[in-house]
Write a protein that holds these residues in place. Sequence first.
Motif, PDB file in Angstrom:
ATOM      1  N   MET A   1      59.769  70.919   3.499  1.00 23.66           N
ATOM      2  CA  MET A   1      59.411  70.457   2.673  1.00 23.66           C
ATOM      3  C   MET A   1      60.933  69.371   2.761  1.00 23.66           C
ATOM      4  O   MET A   1      62.004  70.118   2.465  1.00 23.66           O
ATOM      5  CB  MET A   1      59.002  69.947   1.757  1.00 23.66           C
ATOM      6  N   THR A   2      61.459  68.293   2.837  1.00 22.17           N
ATOM      7  CA  THR A   2      62.432  67.608   2.347  1.00 22.17           C
ATOM      8  C   THR A   2      62.840  67.688   0.533  1.00 22.17           C
ATOM      9  O   THR A   2      61.595  67.873  -0.167  1.00 22.17           O
ATOM     10  CB  THR A   2      62.879  65.888   2.278  1.00 22.17           C
ATOM     11  N   PRO A   3      64.100  67.597   0.372  1.00 23.14           N
ATOM     12  CA  PRO A   3      63.630  68.198  -1.429  1.00 23.14           C
ATOM     13  C   PRO A   3      63.989  66.838  -2.375  1.00 23.14           C
ATOM     14  O   PRO A   3      63.338  66.721  -2.957  1.00 23.14           O
ATOM     15  CB  PRO A   3      65.766  67.497  -1.130  1.00 23.14           C
ATOM     16  N   GLN A   4      63.415  65.592  -1.508  1.00 24.69           N
ATOM     17  CA  GLN A   4      62.951  64.568  -2.227  1.00 24.69           C
ATOM     18  C   GLN A   4      60.989  65.098  -1.706  1.00 24.69           C
ATOM     19  O   GLN A   4      60.594  64.232  -3.367  1.00 24.69           O
ATOM     20  CB  GLN A   4      62.980  63.499  -1.769  1.00 24.69           C
ATOM     21  N   GLN A   5      60.518  65.307  -0.866  1.00 23.91           N
ATOM     22  CA  GLN A   5      59.169  65.171  -1.189  1.00 23.91           C
ATOM     23  C   GLN A   5      59.121  66.685  -2.024  1.00 23.91           C
ATOM     24  O   GLN A   5      57.740  66.216  -3.122  1.00 23.91           O
ATOM     25  CB  GLN A   5      59.202  65.900   0.256  1.00 23.91           C
ATOM     26  N   LEU A   6      59.699  67.512  -2.134  1.00 21.63           N
ATOM     27  CA  LEU A   6      59.277  68.661  -3.337  1.00 21.63           C
ATOM     28  C   LEU A   6      59.580  68.173  -4.437  1.00 21.63           C
ATOM     29  O   LEU A   6      58.974  68.023  -5.714  1.00 21.63           O
ATOM     30  CB  LEU A   6      60.540  70.157  -2.963  1.00 21.63           C
ATOM     31  N   ARG A   7      60.775  66.883  -5.379  1.00 23.22           N
ATOM     32  CA  ARG A   7      60.565  66.751  -6.296  1.00 23.22           C
ATOM     33  C   ARG A   7      59.035  65.650  -6.405  1.00 23.22           C
ATOM     34  O   ARG A   7      58.828  65.703  -7.799  1.00 23.22           O
ATOM     35  CB  ARG A   7      62.349  65.531  -6.350  1.00 23.22           C
TER      36      ARG A   7
END
Length: 55
Positions: A1-7
């Motif tokens: 999971m990318t930081p953007q997906q997590l956000r």
Amino acid sequence: MTPQQLRDDRHRHNWLTEHRWTLLHFTGADVYRGHRQMLAVTARALGLRPGSWRS
């Protein structure tokens, strides 16, 4: 999971919580090996009486 997906996931989670949704989190192991416990947690979250559902 990318930081953007997590956000984005956290934002969705917060939005749903603010709108009175109850979010339950389960793993693949819960689904495939602990399904009875997973169903019990879900039933309680829905306010169902113990024994009023079948797995």
